[in-house]
Design a protein around this motif. Structure first.
Motif, PDB file in Angstrom:
ATOM      1  N   PRO A  22       0.819  -1.214   0.000  1.00 43.69           N
ATOM      2  CA  PRO A  22       0.000   0.000   0.000  1.00 43.69           C
ATOM      3  C   PRO A  22       0.856   1.268   0.000  1.00 43.69           C
ATOM      4  O   PRO A  22       2.018   1.247   0.436  1.00 43.69           O
ATOM      5  CB  PRO A  22      -0.815  -0.116   1.291  1.00 43.69           C
ATOM      6  N   ILE A  23       0.281   2.342  -0.469  1.00 40.82           N
ATOM      7  CA  ILE A  23       1.032   3.594  -0.610  1.00 40.82           C
ATOM      8  C   ILE A  23       1.477   4.176   0.731  1.00 40.82           C
ATOM      9  O   ILE A  23       2.421   4.942   0.779  1.00 40.82           O
ATOM     10  CB  ILE A  23       0.242   4.657  -1.406  1.00 40.82           C
ATOM     11  N   TYR A  24       0.819   3.777   1.823  1.00 43.67           N
ATOM     12  CA  TYR A  24       1.227   4.307   3.125  1.00 43.67           C
ATOM     13  C   TYR A  24       2.450   3.583   3.696  1.00 43.67           C
ATOM     14  O   TYR A  24       3.018   4.000   4.688  1.00 43.67           O
ATOM     15  CB  TYR A  24       0.072   4.260   4.141  1.00 43.67           C
ATOM     16  N   GLN A  25       2.872   2.487   3.073  1.00 44.43           N
ATOM     17  CA  GLN A  25       4.089   1.796   3.515  1.00 44.43           C
ATOM     18  C   GLN A  25       5.308   2.609   3.089  1.00 44.43           C
ATOM     19  O   GLN A  25       5.284   3.299   2.081  1.00 44.43           O
ATOM     20  CB  GLN A  25       4.185   0.404   2.879  1.00 44.43           C
ATOM     21  N   ARG A  26       6.371   2.458   3.855  1.00 42.76           N
ATOM     22  CA  ARG A  26       7.614   3.129   3.460  1.00 42.76           C
ATOM     23  C   ARG A  26       8.082   2.553   2.128  1.00 42.76           C
ATOM     24  O   ARG A  26       7.734   1.439   1.750  1.00 42.76           O
ATOM     25  CB  ARG A  26       8.688   2.991   4.522  1.00 42.76           C
ATOM     26  N   ASN A  27       8.878   3.327   1.445  1.00 43.32           N
ATOM     27  CA  ASN A  27       9.404   2.901   0.158  1.00 43.32           C
ATOM     28  C   ASN A  27      10.379   1.741   0.364  1.00 43.32           C
ATOM     29  O   ASN A  27      10.950   1.576   1.440  1.00 43.32           O
ATOM     30  CB  ASN A  27      10.114   4.078  -0.516  1.00 43.32           C
ATOM     31  N   THR A 131       4.683   0.207  -4.809  1.00 43.55           N
ATOM     32  CA  THR A 131       4.413   1.623  -5.041  1.00 43.55           C
ATOM     33  C   THR A 131       4.822   1.947  -6.475  1.00 43.55           C
ATOM     34  O   THR A 131       5.588   1.212  -7.093  1.00 43.55           O
ATOM     35  CB  THR A 131       5.185   2.488  -4.035  1.00 43.55           C
TER      36      THR A 131
END
Length: 166
Positions: A22-27, A131
């Motif tokens: 998900p986009i809220y995870q760190r890269n 991402t």
């Protein structure tokens, strides 16, 4: 919450699933040292003669759209995306080596079991959905493109190059 022990390869073999970062995870930001430690753990596991499992770390996920039954079923990765992404990179390197060596059987096996959902169309095929910049880099690496295009945008490329050089 329910925790289960699952063999990693069995987890990755699921043909009707997407592993969603998900986009809220760190890269994705594992460096060479973390990648080497994971690879060392995998090598140690391969050298053991017993059938005991070896803990490579947890992968925590939730089913997105629990009531949706049409494939692909989405598993949203809550924890373990660095490991899951790095293991996917290892599969891509092995896939490309098999391709370079002309081992079509191994190439197809890796591609169809660990990298894509064979019976889905287009961009839906890719099993690990990361991402945006990492997703593009993964897709590019699987298709055999030159990783230089994403080198500045994604740590995936640095780690892919490192594994490839090993």
């Amino acid at each position: 919450m329910q925790a289960n022990d699952v063999n990693l390869t069995t987890f990755l073999e699921r043909q009707d699933h997407h592993f969603i970062i998900p986009i809220y995870q760190r890269n994705y930001d594992w460096g060479i040292s973390q990648c080497e430690q994971l690879l060392e753990d995998i090598f140690l596991l391969g050298k053991t003669n017993d059938n005991d499992s070896h803990f490579l770390g947890s992968i925590v996920f939730v089913h997105a759209g629990a009531y949706v039954t049409d494939p692909p079923r989405k598993l949203v990765i809550i924890d373990g995306q660095q490991r899951l992404t790095t293991i996917t990179l290892l599969w891509i390197v092995l896939y490309r080596i098999a391709k370079e060596l002309g081992n079509e059987k191994l190439e197809n096996e890796i591609h169809k079991i660990y990298l894509v959902n064979e019976f889905l169309d287009g961009d839906e095929k890719l099993k690990l959905r990361s991402t945006s910049n990492n997703d593009d880099a993964l897709r590019y690496l699987i298709k055999g493109g030159d990783p230089q295009k994403y080198e500045k945008e994604s740590q995936l490329i640095n780690n892919f190059n490192h594994f490839k050089n090993l």
